[in-house]
Design a protein around this motif. Structure first.
Motif: not given
Length: 277
Positions: A235-259
């Motif tokens: 037998f052959v198994g086929i699986e696929t998933t479509a996903f959507y995620t919306r993040f708010s308040n995501k924490i980011i790290s900024d390395y560019e503004t000040d070296p």
């Protein structure tokens, strides 16, 4: 586990761990730990855990679950130290009941966490209570179709009310074809330096532009599974998933503004993660 009347459940388990990990310059030895003569990263970790479940002696299915853990980390990244101490206790009571085509699960829970470290992000030890209540109902419409509806309310002693609904639908067209649809929300409090060790391994200063808010998310995904059988038994198994995620308040790290700095902040707006896999 323990033997009890009417085969009621009672299990308890404990685990301990100690780890001594290091990396860096191949000339590094333990005597250089915390110094600048030879660069090395050295991490001592101690952890203990206790988990268990106890079914209460009633006709209704009532389950009491409990757990606790302690985690201590003593790290050196060259001359920079990261020393953290965390303790977590958890207690939950659930009621499970089948009524016709409904499989009900409801419960109350409480979680206490203590966290302290020696980084700029932690001015005082953080002590958090998180009591909550939840309910879900898995409804079977037919052997091919089920839906799950759930909702949870928690109150975080620092961040306030948290409401997290949940929805899931499963359709089994036949033995070889299944569709699943899931939707829900998420809430995550980030301990910055336990998740981003880059803030400690370099010479940059760490800057927090504001008090970091918990990350939140809304997600939906659709899953398709197909099994193709051949007369040869292969037998052959086929699986696929479509996903959507919306993040708010995501924490980011900024390395560019000040070296010379790593600047952390919540994003202004939202971020998306979507695709098909």
């Amino acid at each position: 586990s323990f033997h009890r009347n009417d085969n009621r459940l009672f299990t308890i388990a404990a685990r301990g761990m100690y780890e001594d990990r290091w990396g860096g310059d191949v000339r590094w030895e333990r005597k250089y730990r915390g110094g600048d003569e030879v660069y090395g990263e050295s991490i001592y970790t101690k952890r203990g855990e206790l988990i268990g479940s106890y079914q209460l002696p009633f006709e209704e299915k009532l389950m009491l679950s409990f757990s606790g853990n302690v985690h201590y980390q003593d790290s050196r990244y060259g001359t920079t130290s990261y020393i953290a101490n965390q303790k977590i206790g958890f207690l939950q009571l659930t009621w499970d009941k089948k009524i016709g085509s409904n499989d009900l699960l409801a419960g109350i829970a409480s979680r206490y966490s203590y966290y302290d470290d020696n980084t700029p992000a932690t001015k005082n030890a953080e002590k958090t209570w998180l009591p909550g209540i939840f309910v879900q109902d898995e409804i079977t419409f037919s052997p091919k179709s089920q839906v799950l509806l759930g909702a949870r309310y928690d109150y975080n002693s620092i961040h306030g009310s948290i409401f997290t609904p949940r929805f899931a639908y499963r359709f089994k067209a036949n033995e070889n074809t299944i569709f699943r649809l899931n939707a829900g929300t998420g809430f995550r409090v980030v301990n910055l330096f336990t998740e981003d060790h880059a803030a400690l391994t370099g010479s940059r200063d760490v800057v927090l532009k504001s008090d970091l808010k918990p990350e939140k998310s809304v997600n939906v995904n659709l899953n398709y599974i197909q099994k193709i059988n051949f007369d040869s038994g292969v037998f052959v198994g086929i699986e696929t998933t479509a996903f959507y995620t919306r993040f708010s308040n995501k924490i980011i790290s900024d390395y560019e503004t000040d070296p010379n700095k790593i600047i952390y902040d919540n994003i202004d707006g939202y971020a998306l993660s979507q695709g098909i896999s």
